[in-house]
Design a protein around this motif. Structure first.
Motif, PDB file in Angstrom:
ATOM      1  N   ASN B   4       0.820  -1.201   0.000  1.00 26.76           N
ATOM      2  CA  ASN B   4       0.000   0.000   0.000  1.00 26.76           C
ATOM      3  C   ASN B   4       0.859   1.257   0.000  1.00 26.76           C
ATOM      4  OD1 ASN B   4      -2.585  -1.006  -0.118  1.00 26.76           O
ATOM      5  ND2 ASN B   4      -2.618  -1.458   2.075  1.00 26.76           N
ATOM      6  N   LEU B   5       1.930   1.218   0.795  1.00 26.80           N
ATOM      7  CA  LEU B   5       2.801   2.389   0.882  1.00 26.80           C
ATOM      8  C   LEU B   5       3.406   2.697  -0.482  1.00 26.80           C
ATOM      9  CD1 LEU B   5       3.922   4.414   2.922  1.00 26.80           C
ATOM     10  CD2 LEU B   5       5.932   2.966   3.123  1.00 26.80           C
ATOM     11  N   PHE B 251      -4.181   4.602   1.511  1.00 22.87           N
ATOM     12  CA  PHE B 251      -4.441   4.058   2.845  1.00 22.87           C
ATOM     13  C   PHE B 251      -5.911   4.207   3.225  1.00 22.87           C
ATOM     14  CE2 PHE B 251      -0.038   3.500   3.134  1.00 22.87           C
ATOM     15  CZ  PHE B 251       0.234   2.737   4.255  1.00 22.87           C
ATOM     16  N   GLY B 252      -6.510   5.342   2.842  1.00 20.89           N
ATOM     17  CA  GLY B 252      -7.937   5.531   3.103  1.00 20.89           C
ATOM     18  C   GLY B 252      -8.750   4.455   2.413  1.00 20.89           C
ATOM     19  N   LYS B 253      -8.357   4.145   1.174  1.00 20.33           N
ATOM     20  CA  LYS B 253      -9.065   3.123   0.402  1.00 20.33           C
ATOM     21  C   LYS B 253      -8.904   1.762   1.057  1.00 20.33           C
ATOM     22  CE  LYS B 253      -9.535   4.473  -4.366  1.00 20.33           C
ATOM     23  NZ  LYS B 253      -8.715   4.885  -5.477  1.00 20.33           N
ATOM     24  N   GLN B 259     -15.276   3.950  -0.914  1.00 16.85           N
ATOM     25  CA  GLN B 259     -16.113   5.013  -1.471  1.00 16.85           C
ATOM     26  C   GLN B 259     -15.786   6.368  -0.875  1.00 16.85           C
ATOM     27  OE1 GLN B 259     -19.674   2.925  -0.441  1.00 16.85           O
ATOM     28  NE2 GLN B 259     -20.371   2.947  -2.558  1.00 16.85           N
ATOM     29  N   LEU B 260     -15.332   6.355   0.383  1.00 13.28           N
ATOM     30  CA  LEU B 260     -15.119   7.631   1.053  1.00 13.28           C
ATOM     31  C   LEU B 260     -13.680   8.138   0.913  1.00 13.28           C
ATOM     32  CD1 LEU B 260     -17.205   7.346   4.326  1.00 13.28           C
ATOM     33  CD2 LEU B 260     -17.601   8.856   2.404  1.00 13.28           C
ATOM     34  N   SER B 261     -12.841   7.441   0.109  1.00 15.17           N
ATOM     35  CA  SER B 261     -11.428   7.816   0.084  1.00 15.17           C
ATOM     36  C   SER B 261     -11.231   9.268  -0.365  1.00 15.17           C
ATOM     37  CB  SER B 261     -10.644   6.862  -0.813  1.00 15.17           C
ATOM     38  OG  SER B 261     -11.009   7.052  -2.150  1.00 15.17           O
ATOM     39  N   ILE B 264     -11.940  11.560   2.446  1.00 10.99           N
ATOM     40  CA  ILE B 264     -10.858  11.562   3.442  1.00 10.99           C
ATOM     41  C   ILE B 264      -9.727  12.479   2.988  1.00 10.99           C
ATOM     42  CG2 ILE B 264      -9.102  10.117   4.544  1.00 10.99           C
ATOM     43  CD1 ILE B 264     -11.194   7.795   4.200  1.00 10.99           C
ATOM     44  N   VAL B 265      -9.361  12.358   1.696  1.00 14.73           N
ATOM     45  CA  VAL B 265      -8.293  13.200   1.153  1.00 14.73           C
ATOM     46  C   VAL B 265      -8.627  14.676   1.360  1.00 14.73           C
ATOM     47  CG1 VAL B 265      -7.230  13.969  -0.991  1.00 14.73           C
ATOM     48  CG2 VAL B 265      -7.510  11.542  -0.551  1.00 14.73           C
ATOM     49  N   PHE B 266      -9.854  15.047   0.991  1.00 18.12           N
ATOM     50  CA  PHE B 266     -10.223  16.460   1.085  1.00 18.12           C
ATOM     51  C   PHE B 266     -10.339  16.900   2.550  1.00 18.12           C
ATOM     52  CE2 PHE B 266     -11.926  15.715  -3.291  1.00 18.12           C
ATOM     53  CZ  PHE B 266     -11.026  16.554  -3.915  1.00 18.12           C
ATOM     54  N   ALA B 267     -10.790  15.988   3.419  1.00 25.61           N
ATOM     55  CA  ALA B 267     -10.901  16.341   4.838  1.00 25.61           C
ATOM     56  C   ALA B 267      -9.519  16.634   5.416  1.00 25.61           C
ATOM     57  CB  ALA B 267     -11.584  15.215   5.604  1.00 25.61           C
ATOM     58  N   VAL B 268      -8.525  15.810   5.033  1.00 28.41           N
ATOM     59  CA  VAL B 268      -7.163  16.053   5.521  1.00 28.41           C
ATOM     60  C   VAL B 268      -6.662  17.408   5.033  1.00 28.41           C
ATOM     61  CG1 VAL B 268      -4.779  15.272   5.382  1.00 28.41           C
ATOM     62  CG2 VAL B 268      -6.582  13.616   5.731  1.00 28.41           C
ATOM     63  N   LEU B 269      -6.952  17.715   3.763  1.00 30.27           N
ATOM     64  CA  LEU B 269      -6.546  19.011   3.214  1.00 30.27           C
ATOM     65  C   LEU B 269      -7.127  20.145   4.060  1.00 30.27           C
ATOM     66  CD1 LEU B 269      -5.585  20.849   0.680  1.00 30.27           C
ATOM     67  CD2 LEU B 269      -8.011  20.861   0.224  1.00 30.27           C
TER      68      LEU B 269
END
Lengths: 358, 289
Positions: B4-5, B251-253, B259-261, B264-269
């Motif tokens: 994954n990394l 990692f989110g995926k 579906q929410l990956s 998650i990306v945008f939330a971290v931003l």
């Protein structure tokens, strides 16, 4: 008649402008309603009437943020989506208790506006600390998050009330006679269409009333003062966050109301409809109408929404033409040389007219 | 975990290369070039055509894509953006959106909306490290990213043109007074950004081999987020932002929800921007009254 004229001239320019806007909307309604009742409107165009009203309302709402408050927001469609899905849920739940369509529509619109307004408040508090392009990208991010969450939202209703879930329909644990309202990426299906053109026009006028009165109030002037010079406004004791938040939340709530109307105009509605591209489409309406100009937004949203429809005979080329028109309009209206050229032509025309007059 | 990394770094490298284009253009012209994602798509199609229709070897196909995109970048800049140098940023933004529509719909007319399956251009066998298997595409992507990063750093810090670019991004007026041709420098930035977009297009399509007119849109938005994440205008920032974004997405995926990956990306931003309003490596802008 004389009295009316006297009253008209005694009104301030702002309120006169406001009344002209209402007039435009009512004339538009009368023309299209009569065309509709004589059935001289093509099928595709008559189906566009409610969406036109919806997009006009959403564009007016965005104008409040982009034009009046001066913050670039790229997530307007997200609020529309929240409103649409709330509206659909409310309407489906009330279906058994209120059989009257218009009353149900009013409830749906009110709830849509409320929930979207709450979403706007939750998003606005962190977002409005940022400035300029960073604010734009965060609103974009929030729009995408809203779309993403709607995309995996499952809602059903049975005799116990509403069931929410993020996995799938069976995991909601509904009774056998439960109705599925929202089915994840498939969106809401089997919606009873209760939106009407009249409801759309009423919403447009209501939005105009709210926005025009807001702009011409103490609050509106404070918002514009912040837009023109934040530091000076702050020094005069204006609470920057509060007024920015007022504009942002009002905009979100209005977009939510329009979304509810939009959702109840189709039998199915998918979350994908409320993505970044729709936000951009609305922003284009606002910018081409003239940022901060309400009448411009009104006209641009209507014309630009119908334009792809009118270009239908060009078939595949229509979006290409739309793109070229968009670029050319921006170039002509924003380039110094083009502006000078237009001015020169206008002056020449005026001179010629003056000469002919002699 | 390791797989994954590596996948995350590989995807992040693609984002980073795209983000470089955004960040360089933003740094110099102070504009958000929303058409950048579509230049990637054109790059993908250019490589696709040469490789499948004309049977060119992969290296030439990539080279051809770079040439096409560079030329495209220069043409777009000359026709659409240059007349608007003095206009408001919102006007330029809308023009960029117009260009984006134009490119997408041109691609739709030329290649139709049917997805094309991108040929496998990278014929390097995968390597097994411990329990993880690293695909050839991932290796090439990560290597390309490192090479581009080093090359760009040297270019902007050592060469005369690169220094001119940095000067223009700091102060246009002063740079002009020092005898730098500002217009040419901006055009050059667009050319480099678009060339990088072509490479990113080929790498993206090698990893996800379906090519459609809308292929570039979502990676474009994500790369733009990456650029903001790292601090827009900063080249190392784009790199770090891109790679981090890729890792978070994968990692989110893998561990939270497929579906929410994106959410998650945008939330971290958003969290990063709230804590550090100008991104990870962005310089805070001082306001003067």
């Amino acid at each position: 008649m004389k009295n009316v004229l006297k009253k008209w001239t005694s009104l301030s320019k702002n309120s006169r402008d406001g009344f002209i806007n209402y007039g435009i909307v009512i004339v538009f309604f009368v023309i299209f309603q009569s065309l509709l009742s004589t059935k001289s409107l093509s099928n595709s165009l008559s189906g566009q009437l409610v969406p036109i009203c919806v997009y006009v309302v959403v564009a007016l709402a965005l104008n409040l943020v982009v034009g009046i408050s001066g913050e670039l927001s790229l997530g307007q469609a997200g609020f529309m989506g929240v409103g649409a899905f709330t509206g659909v849920i409310v309407s489906t739940c009330l279906q058994s208790s209120i059989s009257n369509g218009p009353i149900r529509l009013i409830f749906a619109i009110i709830f849509g506006a409320m929930i979207a307004g709450i979403a706007g408040l939750l998003i606005g508090i962190p977002v409005l600390r940022l400035r300029g392009d960073y604010l734009a990208i965060v609103t974009l991010a929030f729009g995408e998050i809203i779309k993403n969450i709607l995309n995996c939202l499952y809602v059903g209703v049975d005799s116990h009330g509403l069931h929410f879930g993020m996995v799938d329909i069976p995991s909601l644990g509904m009774e056998a006679d439960g109705i599925t309202i929202i089915n994840g990426p498939m969106g809401a299906v089997g919606i009873t269409k209760i939106s009407t053109f009249l409801a759309g026009i009423i919403l447009v006028i209501l939005t105009l009333v709210i926005i025009q009165n807001l702009i011409n109030s103490r609050t509106g002037r404070a918002i514009m003062a912040i837009r023109d010079n934040r530091i000076a406004a702050e020094a005069c004791g204006i609470n920057v966050t509060k007024y920015k938040l007022i504009a942002f939340v009002t905009s979100a709530a209005i977009a939510g109301a329009a979304g509810a109307l939009y959702g109840l105009n189709f039998s199915t509605i998918v979350p994908k409809k409320f993505d970044f591209n729709t936000s951009i489409l609305i922003l284009v309406f606002v910018v081409l109408g003239g940022i901060g100009n309400i009448r411009g937004t009104l006209i641009a949203a209507t014309v630009l929404y119908i334009l792809p429809e009118l270009l239908r005979e060009f078939a595949d080329y229509r979006m290409l033409i739309y793109a070229i028109v968009l670029i050319l309009v921006m170039l002509v209206t924003n380039n110094e040389k083009a502006k000078q050229l237009i001015n020169r032509v206008l002056v020449k025309l005026k001179l010629r007219k003056a000469k002919e007059g002699e | 975990m390791l797989t994954n990394l590596i996948n995350g770094i590989s995807l992040g490298s693609v984002y980073a290369i795209i983000a470089l284009g955004y960040t360089m253009v933003y740094g110099i012209a102070k504009m958000l070039n929303f058409a950048h994602g579509d230049v990637i798509m054109i790059g993908g199609y250019a490589a696709f055509c040469t490789a499948t229709y004309w049977n060119w070897p992969p290296a030439f196909a990539v080279l051809f894509a770079i040439v096409v995109c560079t030329a495209l970048g220069i043409i777009i800049e000359k026709l659409a953006y240059k007349p608007l140098r003095e206009a408001t940023s919102l006007a330029v933004l809308i023009t960029a959106i117009g260009v984006s529509y134009f490119l997408q719909n041109s691609a739709l007319l030329i290649w139709s909306s049917n997805p094309k399956s991108f040929p496998n251009m990278i014929s390097i066998p995968s390597i097994t490290v411990g329990s993880a298997q690293i695909s050839g595409t991932a290796i090439v992507t990560i290597l390309a990213n490192i090479v581009i990063m080093i090359a760009l750093t040297i270019f902007t810090s050592k060469t005369k043109v690169g220094k001119a670019m940095r000067a223009v991004s700091e102060d246009k007026g002063a740079a002009q007074l020092m005898g730098i041709n500002v217009n040419q420098t901006i055009s050059l930035t667009f050319a480099i950004g678009s060339g990088l977009a072509a490479i990113a297009g080929v790498l993206l399509c090698s990893a996800y081999p379906t090519l459609m007119p809308t292929t570039g849109a979502m990676p474009g938005i994500k790369a733009f987020t990456a650029a903001v994440f790292g601090g827009i205008g900063s080249i190392p920032g784009a790199m770090i932002g891109g790679v981090l974004l890729g890792i978070i997405e994968i990692f989110g995926k893998a561990y939270i929800s497929t579906q929410l990956s994106d959410a998650i990306v945008f939330a971290v931003l958003i969290i990063v921007l709230i804590v550090k309003p100008t991104g990870l490596l962005g310089k805070p802008v001082r306001e003067k009254v």
